[in-house]
Design a protein around this motif. Structure first.
Motif, PDB file in Angstrom:
ATOM      1  N   ASN A  33      11.984  16.861  -7.019  1.00 59.11           N
ATOM      2  CA  ASN A  33      11.674  17.893  -8.018  1.00 59.11           C
ATOM      3  C   ASN A  33      10.186  18.226  -8.088  1.00 59.11           C
ATOM      4  O   ASN A  33       9.795  19.263  -8.608  1.00 59.11           O
ATOM      5  N   VAL A  34       9.343  17.345  -7.538  1.00 55.75           N
ATOM      6  CA  VAL A  34       7.903  17.639  -7.538  1.00 55.75           C
ATOM      7  C   VAL A  34       7.342  17.713  -6.114  1.00 55.75           C
ATOM      8  O   VAL A  34       6.149  17.935  -5.927  1.00 55.75           O
ATOM      9  N   GLY A  35       8.181  17.528  -5.107  1.00 53.30           N
ATOM     10  CA  GLY A  35       7.723  17.633  -3.733  1.00 53.30           C
ATOM     11  C   GLY A  35       6.761  16.536  -3.317  1.00 53.30           C
ATOM     12  O   GLY A  35       5.863  16.758  -2.497  1.00 53.30           O
ATOM     13  N   LYS A  36       6.960  15.347  -3.848  1.00 46.41           N
ATOM     14  CA  LYS A  36       6.057  14.237  -3.540  1.00 46.41           C
ATOM     15  C   LYS A  36       6.718  13.289  -2.547  1.00 46.41           C
ATOM     16  O   LYS A  36       7.894  12.966  -2.664  1.00 46.41           O
ATOM     17  N   VAL A  39       0.871  -1.173   0.000  1.00 46.15           N
ATOM     18  CA  VAL A  39       0.000   0.000   0.000  1.00 46.15           C
ATOM     19  C   VAL A  39       0.907   1.222   0.000  1.00 46.15           C
ATOM     20  O   VAL A  39       1.802   1.340   0.844  1.00 46.15           O
ATOM     21  N   THR A  40       0.704   2.107  -0.944  1.00 49.07           N
ATOM     22  CA  THR A  40       1.533   3.314  -1.039  1.00 49.07           C
ATOM     23  C   THR A  40       0.676   4.540  -0.759  1.00 49.07           C
ATOM     24  O   THR A  40      -0.339   4.774  -1.423  1.00 49.07           O
ATOM     25  N   ILE A  41       1.082   5.298   0.258  1.00 50.45           N
ATOM     26  CA  ILE A  41       0.429   6.572   0.564  1.00 50.45           C
ATOM     27  C   ILE A  41       1.288   7.687  -0.022  1.00 50.45           C
ATOM     28  O   ILE A  41       2.491   7.759   0.238  1.00 50.45           O
ATOM     29  N   VAL A  42       0.670   8.536  -0.815  1.00 50.81           N
ATOM     30  CA  VAL A  42       1.392   9.608  -1.501  1.00 50.81           C
ATOM     31  C   VAL A  42       0.936  10.952  -0.938  1.00 50.81           C
ATOM     32  O   VAL A  42      -0.266  11.243  -0.903  1.00 50.81           O
ATOM     33  N   ILE A  43       1.890  11.751  -0.478  1.00 51.83           N
ATOM     34  CA  ILE A  43       1.604  13.099   0.017  1.00 51.83           C
ATOM     35  C   ILE A  43       2.131  14.095  -0.994  1.00 51.83           C
ATOM     36  O   ILE A  43       3.314  14.060  -1.359  1.00 51.83           O
ATOM     37  N   TYR A  44       1.261  14.957  -1.458  1.00 47.93           N
ATOM     38  CA  TYR A  44       1.636  16.000  -2.426  1.00 47.93           C
ATOM     39  C   TYR A  44       1.846  17.298  -1.644  1.00 47.93           C
ATOM     40  O   TYR A  44       0.896  17.985  -1.265  1.00 47.93           O
ATOM     41  N   THR A  45       3.107  17.643  -1.388  1.00 49.43           N
ATOM     42  CA  THR A  45       3.406  18.806  -0.544  1.00 49.43           C
ATOM     43  C   THR A  45       3.299  20.125  -1.300  1.00 49.43           C
ATOM     44  O   THR A  45       3.180  21.171  -0.681  1.00 49.43           O
ATOM     45  N   LYS A  46       3.418  20.076  -2.608  1.00 48.44           N
ATOM     46  CA  LYS A  46       3.397  21.280  -3.445  1.00 48.44           C
ATOM     47  C   LYS A  46       4.575  22.201  -3.129  1.00 48.44           C
ATOM     48  O   LYS A  46       4.523  23.407  -3.300  1.00 48.44           O
ATOM     49  N   LYS A  75       9.073  22.185  -3.436  1.00 48.79           N
ATOM     50  CA  LYS A  75      10.186  21.487  -4.082  1.00 48.79           C
ATOM     51  C   LYS A  75      11.358  21.229  -3.151  1.00 48.79           C
ATOM     52  O   LYS A  75      12.273  20.502  -3.513  1.00 48.79           O
ATOM     53  N   ASP A  76      11.355  21.814  -1.973  1.00 52.80           N
ATOM     54  CA  ASP A  76      12.521  21.714  -1.093  1.00 52.80           C
ATOM     55  C   ASP A  76      12.251  20.807   0.104  1.00 52.80           C
ATOM     56  O   ASP A  76      12.700  21.072   1.214  1.00 52.80           O
ATOM     57  N   ILE A  77      11.533  19.722  -0.106  1.00 47.26           N
ATOM     58  CA  ILE A  77      11.225  18.786   0.971  1.00 47.26           C
ATOM     59  C   ILE A  77      12.348  17.752   1.105  1.00 47.26           C
ATOM     60  O   ILE A  77      12.812  17.196   0.105  1.00 47.26           O
ATOM     61  N   ASN A  78      12.782  17.498   2.338  1.00 46.44           N
ATOM     62  CA  ASN A  78      13.805  16.495   2.610  1.00 46.44           C
ATOM     63  C   ASN A  78      13.217  15.373   3.471  1.00 46.44           C
ATOM     64  O   ASN A  78      12.140  15.519   4.050  1.00 46.44           O
ATOM     65  N   LEU A  79      13.960  14.280   3.587  1.00 55.69           N
ATOM     66  CA  LEU A  79      13.491  13.150   4.390  1.00 55.69           C
ATOM     67  C   LEU A  79      13.272  13.529   5.853  1.00 55.69           C
ATOM     68  O   LEU A  79      12.407  12.969   6.514  1.00 55.69           O
ATOM     69  N   ASP A  80      14.058  14.483   6.364  1.00 52.20           N
ATOM     70  CA  ASP A  80      13.896  14.834   7.769  1.00 52.20           C
ATOM     71  C   ASP A  80      12.653  15.680   8.033  1.00 52.20           C
ATOM     72  O   ASP A  80      12.332  15.996   9.178  1.00 52.20           O
TER      73      ASP A  80
END
Length: 520
Positions: free
Chosen positions: A235-238, A178-185, A187-192
């Motif tokens: 690159n897409v903030g996903k 099961v894959t949950i996808v969060i669209y942050t909108k 581009k500068d999102i990191n794993l932390d």
């Protein structure tokens, strides 16, 4: 029936180190320590004056109780009689009286919002603020209510214009995943920026976007395996969170929403979330400081951002005590790289043990395999402060060295424009210096790094600098590599050290934007 706040409820909106002034402590009378207060709360004495009753308190009633011997304060909609606590308050009676007979939520948050007041003041609980009548139909005036009592219809106001666009989420499945996808909108999102926990069929994913928090909180419709993966499509903030099904069956729905699901609010308005972590090892670093290694649960993804801290929580004599600490690297000489695995399972802390203290001796007495609760990260240090940085100066006193460790590692590895990093490390004696050998080896290995030790109580054999933080020491130390090079100065230590340091830095004409203070 009034709901009494649970003793296990986490301290809301906690924060250890912020770039602003902290509180001043006052000397307490003999027999007025934190442990003495805990004993009093467990003595059975009526600390509210209401003989065990809980009442609803109106604003008018609250205002009447505004004297030292009759002082009620509201915090997040709950009213406490703090008169018995006056002599035990480390900040002094005058500090408590600033909120006497009123809503002290904002004042509390400004001074020490990490304190677990629900546990500390449980026996002082008078009751709950009376909820005001429904908003009239012609309601257009300013919404003036007590903090913590805002009706949901008002809490759902549109976010301020400067806030980021609200994220969204979706999900899909295969036979086994099961894959949950969060669209942050963004581009500068990191794993932390992503914190994921799965406990007791509850799935919780919090994403930090600038100064806002987006929460997915779901009771999953089916069981999943403990381990999962988190991936960022930068690159897409996903954000993709991949869960493994326990059984290869088709899910008709993801699950049912839990508290605050799909909520996007300022980070400062969120409560803390804890997970239990296992003590893996502890080793001596100096005569009074130890390196603790804690392992996250397999069902947790958490990476503490550079310059941020977490809270450790222990139950001591039946009362929850919470203390803030900054995670460190396991060594200064390890590879200066982000973890190879996306889910780094170990968190390290350098902690000074105070024999007469309440929290650290209890922490030191833990056995390998015991558990400590660790909160989600807090703090306001921004990695963007490193952009195009040329000179980095670090001023640390004692265990104020801890936030500098990851900053130092990151700077020497990831800032291409960096010319120089200098650390001035203040201690009492040579025996107090944390990781001295490693610091000296690092300075030898990387010529951009320079370390200066300053001792306030050295032996006669000491040939290095001595004294306390001063204009003479700083003016010599803080020399730019170029006349107009971009500079950042980080400072951390005991409050008097930090406050004095900031004053001296301003006297030396460094701007507010060039200084970041970590104040405990």
């Amino acid at each position: 029936m009034l709901n009494v706040p649970s003793q296990s409820f986490p301290a809301p909106r906690s924060q250890q180190r912020v770039a602003s002034g902290g509180r001043s402590k006052v000397p307490l009378k003999q027999g007025r320590s934190l442990m003495d207060w805990i004993r009093l709360t467990k003595s059975g004495k009526d600390l509210t004056g209401l003989k065990g009753r809980l009442i609803e308190v109106t604003e008018e009633e609250l205002k009447k109780h505004n004297k030292k011997d009759d002082c009620w304060i509201c915090i997040r909609g709950f009213v406490y009689n703090v008169s018995p606590y006056m002599e035990y308050h480390p900040g002094g009676e005058d500090e408590l009286m600033r909120a006497a007979g009123s809503d002290g939520t904002d004042l509390f948050d400004q001074v020490h919002r990490w304190v677990n007041y629900e546990s500390m003041l449980k026996e002082c609980l008078v009751g709950r603020m009376a909820v005001k009548s429904a908003v009239p139909k012609d309601y257009h005036e300013e919404k003036k209510v007590l903090n913590g009592m805002l009706p949901k219809s008002q809490a759902a106001d549109p976010l301020a214009k400067e806030s980021p666009v609200s994220p969204s989420y979706d999900w899909f499945q295969t036979d086994s995943l099961v894959t949950i996808v969060i669209y942050t909108k963004q581009k500068d999102i990191n794993l932390d920026a992503v914190i994921v926990d799965y406990q007791n069929d509850s799935f919780r994913a919090e994403t930090i976007i600038k100064d806002y928090s987006y929460l997915i909180h779901i009771g999953l419709s089916h069981e999943i395996q403990e381990e999962f993966s988190v991936r960022i499509v930068e690159n897409v903030g996903k954000i993709e969170i991949v869960l493994k099904k326990t059984e290869n069956t088709s899910w008709t729905c993801l699950g049912h929403p839990l508290e605050n699901h799909n909520l996007f609010i300022p980070k400062k308005d969120t409560g803390l979330y804890y997970r239990k972590c296992q003590l893996i090892s502890k080793e001596d670093v100096t005569h009074d400081t130890k390196l603790f290694c804690l392992m996250l649960p397999p069902s947790t993804h958490l990476q503490v951002p550079i310059g941020q801290h977490v809270y450790l929580k222990l139950t001591i004599t039946g009362t929850e005590i919470v203390k803030p600490y900054t995670p460190v690297s396991d060594s200064l000489l390890s590879e200066f790289k982000e973890p190879v695995l996306p889910n780094n399972k170990y968190i390290y802390f350098l902690i000074k043990i105070y024999p007469a203290g309440l929290f650290t001796p209890e922490l030191d007495h833990l056995q390998i395999g015991d558990f400590v609760s660790i909160s989600s990260p807090e703090g306001n240090f921004k990695i963007s402060q490193f952009q195009e940085l040329e000179d980095l100066f670090l001023l640390a006193a004692g265990t104020g060295f801890t936030p500098m460790i990851k900053i130092l590692n990151y700077a020497l590895t990831n800032i291409p424009t960096l010319r120089k990093v200098k650390l001035m490390f203040f201690n009492k004696t040579e025996d107090d210096i944390i990781w001295r050998s490693q610091l000296e080896k690092l300075a030898f290995k990387d010529k951009r790094f320079d370390i200066e030790f300053v001792l306030s109580a050295p032996t006669s054999e000491w040939n290095g600098k001595q004294g306390h933080i001063s204009p003479a020491l700083l003016s010599e130390f803080l020399k730019r590599s170029l006349d107009k090079s971009k500079v950042l100065i980080c400072i951390c230590g005991p409050m008097p050290f930090t406050e004095q340091g900031i004053r001296l830095l301003h006297d030396l004409n460094f701007s507010k934007d060039e200084i970041h203070s970590f104040t405990a």
